[in-house]
Write an enzyme that holds these catalytic residues in place. Structure first.
Site: not given
Ligand SMILES: [Zn+2]
Length: 423
Positions: A58, A62, A92, A177, A303, A321-322
């Protein structure tokens, strides 16, 4: 390619039930059963654990589209520094990894620029919109290992049912998710005492649990595997345990922050503690550790979600988030699960990072068997060290763990027989 022998280490190879002091041989990038002929480099692993290369399923690299946060090259260097020889990318990106062309672009770039193996997931739905299914057959032909809309969750159960059914025909695992949008709304942190105190909108456990329950029902109905990403709620662990006991093809993964931290860490409004799903309450931490210990939760991962400093340095509810995690995850789990809590053995920890992800995604990795690609992680399980984010190899430094100390660390990462990082 160079030949290699790694001598005198404690060889832990769960796939082959091996845990003994011994040697590992590599010739032409693959493991061999005996000492190779010709020039051989020797690595003395006295006092170290010799494990199959660790796998993180996971990771947000980017690229394409957000190379100011991270690139495939920089993510691979951070992965190597965390002891990882293989990473699995999330779709994503921009454009979304929902077409064979984008998957081909990522794989070609990884081939050139990554120092670790890069496996790709494809999107479940076009543009992660949750409406129209992506072309699974073309994505599979382009080399994906699973599908997910990570970052988003398909809200329409009929679309998700068709996705699970259709993926089953291709033998593709579906990863999800788990987040019900109507229940979570604008939530930015765990709904509880701390969200009330801080006046921030809550992201309740039930928002995850209803989707975990949905996925269990669909996995059972379609007789096809579904994997629940980054489990944060104790209720989700109970649902997974009960379903797995009935033989449902459902699994779950855990990120280190969800057991190392709680929602109380948000008291200072530091956006480096903001992730999705959010940090939860102490009872969730306990339930997740119990779930790892009893085999309900079978995958550990980061993640890894890099964001630039200027993006995170805004008001808490506005921040993305993240957090990053590749360089810290193994140490956190080793320290917490093996040393402090005695919840699992070192051998099981390695299994959760090697044979389990290989099994889920059907990778030819996670083993030291002769003939397999020679990916190796050397680990010093007793090494005490402190993480400094200024030393991070990731392009982004959005971590809540700056200055934290742990016991246990990967000290050398070897991909196809070549050392790509060492301490
Ligand atoms: Zn996610």
């Amino acid at each position: 390619m160079k030949n290699l022998r790694i001598i005198n280490g404690r060889v832990i190879d769960p796939a082959n039930q091996r845990d003994a002091i011994g040697d590992v041989f590599v010739s032409d990038g693959k493991f061999g059963a005996s000492l190779p002929d010709g020039d051989v480099e020797t690595i003395d692993a006295t006092g170290l654990v010799v494990a199959p290369g660790l796998i993180d399923i996971h990771v947000h690299v980017r690229e394409p589209g957000q190379s100011h946060k991270e690139t495939i090259a920089s993510a691979s260097r951070a992965a190597a520094a965390g002891g990882f020889t293989s990473i699995v990318t999330m779709p994503n990106t921009s454009p979304t990894a929902d077409s064979a062309a984008t998957i081909a672009w990522i794989r070609a770039k990884a081939e050139k620029e990554s120092c670790v193996n890069v496996f790709c997931t494809g999107a479940i739905t076009k543009g992660l919109q949750g409406e129209e299914l992506a072309p699974f057959g073309a994505l599979l032909a382009a080399g994906i290992v699973a599908i997910t809309d990570d970052g988003r969750c398909i809200q329409n159960h009929e679309v998700m049912r068709r996705a699970v059914e259709y993926a089953g025909m291709f033998g593709l695992p579906v990863m999800d998710h788990c987040q019900d949008v109507s229940l979570v709304g604008e939530g930015v942190m765990h709904e509880g005492e701390w969200s009330l105190r801080l006046g921030l909108p809550g992201w309740p456990r039930i928002g995850e649990e209803v989707i975990v329950a949905r996925n269990i029902q669909l996995a059972e109905l379609c007789q096809s595997p579904v994997h629940c990403q980054h489990i944060s709620s104790g209720g989700s662990v109970r649902l997974l345990r009960e379903a797995r006991a009935r033989g449902v093809q459902i699994s779950g993964e855990v990120c280190p922050h969800h057991i190392a931290l709680t929602d109380a860490s948000l008291a200072h409004f530091d956006s480096n503690f903001k992730m999705n799903p959010p940090l939860r309450a102490p009872e969730d931490v306990e339930a997740i550790i119990e779930g790892i210990a009893d085999g309900t939760l079978t995958i550990l991962c980061s993640d890894h979600a890099p964001h630039a400093a200027y993006e995170k340095e805004v008001e808490f509810d506005q921040a993305p988030f993240g957090i990053t995690g590749l360089e810290t995850e193994f140490a956190i789990f080793c320290d917490l699960l093996v040393h402090k809590r005695n919840a699992i053995s070192l051998q099981r920890l390695i299994e959760l990072y090697t044979t389990e992800p290989s099994k889920l995604l059907r990778l030819d990795r996670g083993t030291l068997a002769p003939g397999a690609p020679a990916d190796v992680t050397l680990i010093d399980p007793e090494l005490s060290w402190t993480f400094e984010k200024s030393q991070s190899l990731s392009l982004s430094h959005n971590t809540p763990f700056d200055g934290h100390s742990w016991k246990g660390r990967a000290v050398r990462t070897i991909v196809a027989g070549e050392t790509v990082w060492s301490l």
